[in-house]
Design a protein around this motif. Structure first.
Motif, short mmCIF file in Angstrom:
data_model
loop_
_atom_site.label_atom_id
_atom_site.label_comp_id
_atom_site.label_asym_id
_atom_site.label_seq_id
_atom_site.Cartn_x
_atom_site.Cartn_y
_atom_site.Cartn_z
N GLY A 1 -10.89 -1.79 -39.67
CA GLY A 1 -9.68 -1.64 -38.90
C GLY A 1 -9.47 -1.69 -37.26
N TYR A 2 -10.38 -1.58 -36.79
CA TYR A 2 -10.20 -2.25 -35.47
C TYR A 2 -10.62 -3.22 -35.29
N GLY A 3 -11.57 -4.28 -35.98
CA GLY A 3 -11.96 -5.91 -35.91
C GLY A 3 -13.21 -5.75 -34.70
N LEU A 4 -13.85 -4.91 -34.65
CA LEU A 4 -15.04 -4.47 -33.74
C LEU A 4 -16.48 -5.38 -34.64
N PRO A 5 -17.30 -5.90 -33.30
CA PRO A 5 -18.85 -6.06 -34.20
C PRO A 5 -19.04 -5.62 -34.11
N ILE A 6 -19.87 -5.75 -35.47
CA ILE A 6 -20.78 -4.83 -35.96
C ILE A 6 -22.10 -4.98 -35.50
N LEU A 7 -23.64 -4.47 -35.20
CA LEU A 7 -25.10 -4.68 -35.08
C LEU A 7 -25.21 -4.29 -36.27
N PHE A 8 -25.70 -4.74 -37.19
CA PHE A 8 -27.01 -3.59 -38.32
C PHE A 8 -28.15 -4.06 -37.85
N VAL A 9 -28.98 -3.47 -37.96
CA VAL A 9 -30.78 -3.45 -37.91
C VAL A 9 -31.24 -2.55 -38.82
N ASN A 10 -31.90 -3.73 -38.95
CA ASN A 10 -32.63 -3.43 -40.38
C ASN A 10 -34.14 -2.45 -40.40
N GLU A 11 -34.72 -1.74 -40.67
CA GLU A 11 -36.53 -1.62 -40.85
C GLU A 11 -36.87 -2.24 -40.32
N LYS A 12 -38.27 -1.79 -40.09
CA LYS A 12 -39.79 -3.03 -40.19
C LYS A 12 -39.81 -3.43 -41.71
N GLU A 13 -39.87 -4.07 -41.81
CA GLU A 13 -40.72 -4.91 -43.51
C GLU A 13 -39.11 -4.81 -44.28
N GLN A 14 -38.07 -4.49 -44.27
CA GLN A 14 -37.25 -4.35 -45.12
C GLN A 14 -36.79 -6.25 -45.16
N GLN A 15 -36.82 -5.66 -46.47
CA GLN A 15 -36.29 -7.57 -46.83
C GLN A 15 -35.39 -7.81 -47.26
N ARG A 16 -34.13 -6.90 -48.42
CA ARG A 16 -33.69 -6.93 -48.65
C ARG A 16 -32.31 -7.10 -47.95
N ARG A 17 -31.01 -7.07 -47.42
CA ARG A 17 -29.85 -6.90 -46.73
C ARG A 17 -29.12 -5.55 -48.27
N THR A 18 -27.99 -4.61 -47.48
CA THR A 18 -27.64 -3.24 -47.76
C THR A 18 -26.05 -4.42 -48.23
N ARG A 19 -26.10 -3.43 -49.23
CA ARG A 19 -24.76 -3.53 -49.98
C ARG A 19 -23.55 -3.57 -48.89
N LEU A 20 -23.32 -2.25 -47.51
CA LEU A 20 -22.69 -2.61 -46.72
C LEU A 20 -22.30 -3.83 -45.64
N VAL A 21 -23.97 -4.19 -45.58
CA VAL A 21 -23.72 -5.26 -45.02
C VAL A 21 -23.10 -6.40 -45.42
N SER A 22 -23.70 -6.71 -46.52
CA SER A 22 -23.26 -7.83 -47.94
C SER A 22 -21.71 -7.97 -47.78
#
Length: 220
Positions: free
Chosen positions: A109-130
């Protein structure tokens, strides 16, 4: 027309406070983002936290009787007037309807930059990040630590904010599309844009009296 939105700051006049919306900013995330804000400020960024913390729980689906659309309007106005959105990327949270909606609104909607923060030892990126990555939308992913969040956020914003957000269109051939003006104005009255540095206190010079004039004391 917004009233009082730029009472303390005008677009382009000087650097202003960095406005950040943190999705899901409560519970186990509260202490982390308190530390992130302190770290940003120690790096010369003055921060306005636009997110909903534990002491700002809203009514409606999050604890009362307000209509869901009213809640969404409030969140939309907060996100629209922010410079970046920070969102947790752990699967359990990104499956949340509210987190997903906030990220989608900010990114699409707004073209805002997004910073996704992983959990510790998280290996896979989530569907939303993809999905955000596949669309080439401005975003970054970092580890769950204060230093990592601060470093990636600063690089994601691309400079210190001196810009404002469009509030209306003055040309009849152009239409503004954004959060409802009534709700947006309410948010801006509570969270107006502020310059990064507060104005210097005014210290009037002491007036010289008659006897100091006769004695030859001309002052500084």
């Amino acid at each position: 027309m917004t009233s009082g939105a730029f009472e303390y700051w005008q677009p382009g006049s000087e650097e202003r406070q960095l406005r950040i919306f943190v999705s899901h900013r409560y519970g186990k995330d509260q202490a982390l983002y308190d530390e992130v804000i302190r770290a940003l400020e120690s790096n010369g960024f003055s921060v306005q936290d636009m997110s909903l913390s534990a002491d700002q729980i809203m009514a409606g689906p999050r604890g009362g009787d307000l209509p869901k659309l009213k809640i969404q309007g409030e969140i939309a106005a907060r996100i629209y007037t922010s410079d970046a959105l920070i969102a947790p990327s752990r699967p359990a949270v990104t499956r949340s309807q509210w987190v997903s909606w906030e990220v989608q609104l900010a990114a699409i909607g707004y073209g805002l930059p997004i910073l996704f923060v992983n959990e510790k030892e998280q290996q896979r990126r989530t569907r939303l990040v993809s999905e955000v990555a596949d669309l080439g939308l401005p975003h970054a992913v970092c580890a769950r630590s204060t230093q990592a969040i601060v470093e990636r956020l600063i690089s994601l914003i691309e400079g210190r904010p001196t810009w404002g957000m469009r509030q209306e269109e003055t040309e009849k051939t152009i239409k503004f599309r954004g959060p409802p003006a009534e709700i947006r104005n309410e948010v801006l009255k509570r969270f107006p844009f502020h310059p990064r540095l507060p104005p210097a206190p005014y210290e009037p010079r002491a007036r010289r009296g008659f006897w100091s004039f006769l004695s030859g004391d001309q002052g500084a």
